[in-house]
Write a protein that holds these residues in place. Structure first.
Motif, PDB file in Angstrom:
ATOM      1  N   ALA A   7       0.839  -1.204   0.000  1.00 49.71           N
ATOM      2  CA  ALA A   7       0.000   0.000   0.000  1.00 49.71           C
ATOM      3  C   ALA A   7       0.876   1.257   0.000  1.00 49.71           C
ATOM      4  O   ALA A   7       0.588   2.238  -0.692  1.00 49.71           O
ATOM      5  N   TRP A   8       1.981   1.195   0.776  1.00 51.13           N
ATOM      6  CA  TRP A   8       2.885   2.355   0.806  1.00 51.13           C
ATOM      7  C   TRP A   8       3.520   2.568  -0.568  1.00 51.13           C
ATOM      8  O   TRP A   8       3.615   3.697  -1.062  1.00 51.13           O
ATOM      9  N   SER A   9       3.969   1.481  -1.212  1.00 53.06           N
ATOM     10  CA  SER A   9       4.544   1.602  -2.557  1.00 53.06           C
ATOM     11  C   SER A   9       3.520   2.175  -3.527  1.00 53.06           C
ATOM     12  O   SER A   9       3.826   3.031  -4.358  1.00 53.06           O
ATOM     13  N   LEU A  10       2.277   1.675  -3.393  1.00 51.31           N
ATOM     14  CA  LEU A  10       1.228   2.145  -4.296  1.00 51.31           C
ATOM     15  C   LEU A  10       1.009   3.648  -4.111  1.00 51.31           C
ATOM     16  O   LEU A  10       0.849   4.392  -5.084  1.00 51.31           O
ATOM     17  N   ALA A  11       1.020   4.091  -2.839  1.00 46.43           N
ATOM     18  CA  ALA A  11       0.854   5.526  -2.578  1.00 46.43           C
ATOM     19  C   ALA A  11       1.963   6.319  -3.268  1.00 46.43           C
ATOM     20  O   ALA A  11       1.711   7.354  -3.891  1.00 46.43           O
ATOM     21  N   GLY A  12       3.211   5.792  -3.188  1.00 45.70           N
ATOM     22  CA  GLY A  12       4.332   6.472  -3.844  1.00 45.70           C
ATOM     23  C   GLY A  12       4.159   6.513  -5.341  1.00 45.70           C
ATOM     24  O   GLY A  12       4.348   7.547  -5.989  1.00 45.70           O
ATOM     25  N   LEU A  13       3.743   5.373  -5.902  1.00 46.68           N
ATOM     26  CA  LEU A  13       3.597   5.273  -7.351  1.00 46.68           C
ATOM     27  C   LEU A  13       2.483   6.182  -7.865  1.00 46.68           C
ATOM     28  O   LEU A  13       2.645   6.902  -8.857  1.00 46.68           O
ATOM     29  N   LEU A  14       1.333   6.167  -7.146  1.00 44.52           N
ATOM     30  CA  LEU A  14       0.197   6.972  -7.603  1.00 44.52           C
ATOM     31  C   LEU A  14       0.497   8.466  -7.492  1.00 44.52           C
ATOM     32  O   LEU A  14       0.176   9.239  -8.393  1.00 44.52           O
ATOM     33  N   SER A  15       1.120   8.873  -6.388  1.00 46.63           N
ATOM     34  CA  SER A  15       1.433  10.300  -6.273  1.00 46.63           C
ATOM     35  C   SER A  15       2.453  10.676  -7.348  1.00 46.63           C
ATOM     36  O   SER A  15       2.385  11.747  -7.942  1.00 46.63           O
ATOM     37  N   GLY A  84       7.163   6.156  -1.553  1.00 45.41           N
ATOM     38  CA  GLY A  84       6.033   5.754  -0.717  1.00 45.41           C
ATOM     39  C   GLY A  84       6.519   4.969   0.492  1.00 45.41           C
ATOM     40  O   GLY A  84       6.095   5.215   1.626  1.00 45.41           O
ATOM     41  N   ARG A  85       7.454   4.019   0.259  1.00 42.01           N
ATOM     42  CA  ARG A  85       7.962   3.218   1.381  1.00 42.01           C
ATOM     43  C   ARG A  85       8.759   4.096   2.348  1.00 42.01           C
ATOM     44  O   ARG A  85       8.709   3.910   3.556  1.00 42.01           O
ATOM     45  N   LEU A 134       1.330  12.714  -2.054  1.00 42.06           N
ATOM     46  CA  LEU A 134       1.901  11.655  -1.204  1.00 42.06           C
ATOM     47  C   LEU A 134       1.430  11.842   0.243  1.00 42.06           C
ATOM     48  O   LEU A 134       1.044  10.870   0.907  1.00 42.06           O
ATOM     49  N   ALA A 135       1.399  13.086   0.699  1.00 41.51           N
ATOM     50  CA  ALA A 135       0.915  13.349   2.059  1.00 41.51           C
ATOM     51  C   ALA A 135      -0.544  12.933   2.194  1.00 41.51           C
ATOM     52  O   ALA A 135      -0.949  12.303   3.179  1.00 41.51           O
ATOM     53  N   LEU A 136      -1.302  13.249   1.149  1.00 45.24           N
ATOM     54  CA  LEU A 136      -2.737  12.945   1.148  1.00 45.24           C
ATOM     55  C   LEU A 136      -2.978  11.433   1.198  1.00 45.24           C
ATOM     56  O   LEU A 136      -3.840  10.942   1.931  1.00 45.24           O
ATOM     57  N   LEU A 137      -2.190  10.686   0.415  1.00 48.75           N
ATOM     58  CA  LEU A 137      -2.425   9.238   0.321  1.00 48.75           C
ATOM     59  C   LEU A 137      -1.885   8.477   1.526  1.00 48.75           C
ATOM     60  O   LEU A 137      -2.428   7.430   1.896  1.00 48.75           O
ATOM     61  N   THR A 138      -0.806   8.991   2.098  1.00 46.88           N
ATOM     62  CA  THR A 138      -0.204   8.223   3.191  1.00 46.88           C
ATOM     63  C   THR A 138      -0.841   8.542   4.535  1.00 46.88           C
ATOM     64  O   THR A 138      -0.621   7.830   5.505  1.00 46.88           O
ATOM     65  N   GLU A 139      -1.655   9.586   4.552  1.00 49.50           N
ATOM     66  CA  GLU A 139      -2.259   9.969   5.839  1.00 49.50           C
ATOM     67  C   GLU A 139      -3.131   8.836   6.415  1.00 49.50           C
ATOM     68  O   GLU A 139      -2.934   8.442   7.576  1.00 49.50           O
ATOM     69  N   PRO A 140      -4.055   8.234   5.619  1.00 53.53           N
ATOM     70  CA  PRO A 140      -4.830   7.115   6.186  1.00 53.53           C
ATOM     71  C   PRO A 140      -3.946   5.917   6.512  1.00 53.53           C
ATOM     72  O   PRO A 140      -4.206   5.192   7.486  1.00 53.53           O
ATOM     73  N   LEU A 141      -2.864   5.705   5.717  1.00 52.53           N
ATOM     74  CA  LEU A 141      -1.974   4.573   5.996  1.00 52.53           C
ATOM     75  C   LEU A 141      -1.292   4.774   7.334  1.00 52.53           C
ATOM     76  O   LEU A 141      -1.137   3.850   8.134  1.00 52.53           O
ATOM     77  N   ARG A 142      -0.856   6.028   7.558  1.00 53.85           N
ATOM     78  CA  ARG A 142      -0.147   6.320   8.789  1.00 53.85           C
ATOM     79  C   ARG A 142      -1.079   6.115   9.986  1.00 53.85           C
ATOM     80  O   ARG A 142      -0.682   5.574  11.014  1.00 53.85           O
TER      81      ARG A 142
END
Ligand SMILES: Nc1nc2c(c(=O)[nH]1)N[C@H]1C(S)=C(S)[C@@H](COP(=O)(O)O)O[C@H]1N2
Ligand SMILES: [Mo]
Length: 530
Positions: A7-15, A84-85, A134-142
């Protein structure tokens, strides 16, 4: 439930994809020929040693460039997934990687011939997109990572008796975090796709106009031949004829209008007897005039580069104005461009004997899009800001006391006659030359008045006449050259011109605002022991 590393990689890739899409769309909208990714590809091509490039072409044939772009996207994709990672542990590590990628993009863009700082805007916007998304996508992950205990969620809510149940804040759980990530990922993917489509559409339109432009045949346009003796053969002296791709460019358009000639019309109205609307075929069927004209910008500082000389072809505006019948009370023509820029030109400059024209070609080629395709105005003797409307679509015959135009509203002078000026190009400031006899050279101009003499002074000594090259008319700059004997050490060379009326160029230093800079240009150089 912890989010998986994927999921973290995906967040990096999508952003990452979102940033690339934004930069691509911006580049297309701004009419920049190379999007950042293509600029990087071209940079790689420039840096590839010849034998490697030949081997690649051998194996890949004409697939070499697509393969290269795909390769760059793959490498970038891997690095972006990695951001993302990295985001899992810190906010600054991915930002540093993004910054490094952006720097690569900027270096690639600015090392392309003819680019300026605005061409880096797409990279900067892409970089900002990376950080924000990236901040937007990783916020729920965090939040998911922190787990239910970390911020007290899933613990019994402190239901105070006097607060009714339904008024309690909703405390999202891990399922909510997952859903929130998926929703955001979906939104980002769609937004990136939209940006991609916008980029393609905008770029496609401009590409189409560019193709029309290339295929245009303008029968009355002749190819330029530099008049004999106009060009001095002095090393480092800019050529007398400025090539289109080196011609300075000034406009307020963030997106240069891309106009198909078949969509273009010019309306001439206002204080006239008969209003007239011209189509492109009607315009180019008229009798043409052609002339060498030097165009310059009022914002050019003393010694600056905002000046160029080209062979222009088009229709004399005086002929068109005679045909529509101008009211005697008129003293100005308000010009409007397709992008809404305006300027007011003194009527007299458009109706006297000078070669003021609706130009369709520059240096024997249809106008480049960035220089006003399909039709612009060129008026010898006036600065561009009061005369040289690009992407011209409307002419209103009017009076100065009734109009305000783009720059005059902002404090620039109403009339914009070119001020006599001159420039030292050789030696340029900071140059080192062998001591002894040195060659000095440059240009001088006073369009539609003409230059009679140019003088140089070395180290504040007396003014000595320079040698002038030939000119076809008073409407162009003139190249000058002189020789001076210098001892080893630092030196200063100053230049001034004298126009055809005998007026000596003023040494009084004035700023460009409100109606053009004045003052003598000088350069300092070092003579070294041979
Ligand atoms: N549509 C439009 N035309 C414009 C401008 C502009 O901002 N928009 N700038 C003017 C100015 S200030 C100058 S100096 C010349 C520059 O022309 P160039 O870009 O072809 O050198 O265009 C003039 N025509
Ligand atoms: Mo200008």
């Amino acid at each position: 439930m912890q989010p998986s590393p994927r999921a973290w990689s995906l967040a990096g890739l999508l952003s990452g994809a979102a940033g690339v899409a934004v930069s691509y769309a911006t580049a297309s909208l701004m009419g920049i020929r190379e999007s950042p990714v293509v600029a990087v590809a071209e940079g790689v091509i420039r840096l590839t040693p010849g034998p490697v490039a030949e081997a690649a072409i051998d194996v890949l044939g004409h697939w070499d460039k697509p393969v290269l772009v795909v390769g760059i996207l793959a490498v970038a994709g891997w690095v972006l997934a990695w951001t993302g990672r990295l985001a899992r542990r810190s906010w600054w590590a991915p930002a540093l990687v993004h910054l490094a990628l952006a720097v690569v993009g900027i270096v690639a863009v600015v090392t392309i011939r003819g680019t300026t700082t605005v061409d880096t805007v797409p990279v900067v916007l892409g970089f900002v997109t990376w950080l924000v998304v990236l901040a937007l996508l990783t916020e729920p992950l965090r939040r998911g990572e922190a787990g239910p205990d970390a911020d007290g969620r899933d613990e019994p809510v402190d239901a105070s008796p006097d607060v009714p149940d339904f008024a309690l804040p909703v405390r999202p759980g891990p399922e909510h975090d997952r859903r929130s990530f998926l929703v955001r990922a979906g939104l980002v993917t769609s937004a990136a796709a939209v940006a991609g489509v916008v980029g393609r559409y905008a770029g496609g339109r401009r590409r189409h106009v560019e193709q029309t432009r290339r295929l245009l045949r303008l029968d009355q346009v002749t190819q330029p031949t530099v008049p004999p003796g106009a060009r001095l053969e002095v090393r480092d002296l800019p050529p007398w004829q400025t090539p289109n791709e080196d011609f300075y460019q000034i406009d307020t358009a963030l997106v240069e209008p891309a106009i198909e000639p078949s969509d273009w019309t010019l309306r001439i109205h206002g204080l006239v007897d008969r209003e007239l609307t011209l189509t492109y075929p009607e315009l180019i069927a008229r009798r043409f005039t052609e002339a060498w004209i030097t165009l310059n910008c009022v914002s050019n500082p003393v010694g600056g580069p905002l000046i160029g000389n080209a062979w222009w072809s088009g229709v004399r505006i005086a002929d068109v104005l005679r045909e529509v019948g101008v009211d005697p009370s008129a003293d100005a023509v308000l010009q409007t461009s397709d992008d809404g820029w305006t300027c007011a030109t003194p009527l007299a400059a458009l109706t006297d004997d000078r070669d003021a024209m609706l130009a369709v070609a520059m240096n024997g080629k249809p106008l480049p899009i960035e220089h006003g395709f399909p039709v612009r105005m060129v008026v010898p003797g006036l600065y561009g800001y009061v005369s040289a409307t690009k992407w011209l679509v409307d002419l209103e015959v009017t009076r100065f006391d009734r109009v305000e135009a783009y720059w005059t509203e902002r404090g620039w002078g109403e009339q914009g006659p070119v001020k006599m000026s001159s420039r030292v190009d050789v030696p340029r400031s900071g140059a080192s030359v062998p001591a002894g006899e040195v060659t000095l050279a440059g240009v001088a101009w006073s369009q539609h008045t003409g230059i009679e003499r140019v003088e140089v002074s070395v180290d504040g000594g007396e003014w000595l006449p320079a040698e002038l090259a030939a000119v076809p008319s008073q409407d162009t700059w003139v190249q000058w050259t002189a020789r001076a004997d210098v001892e080893p050490g630092d030196h200063l060379v100053q230049v001034r011109a004298v126009d055809s009326t005998g007026t000596v160029q003023t040494g009084v230093e004035r700023d460009v605002l409100p109606d053009g800079a004045t003052g003598w240009h000088s350069t300092d150089f070092t003579a070294e022991d041979a």
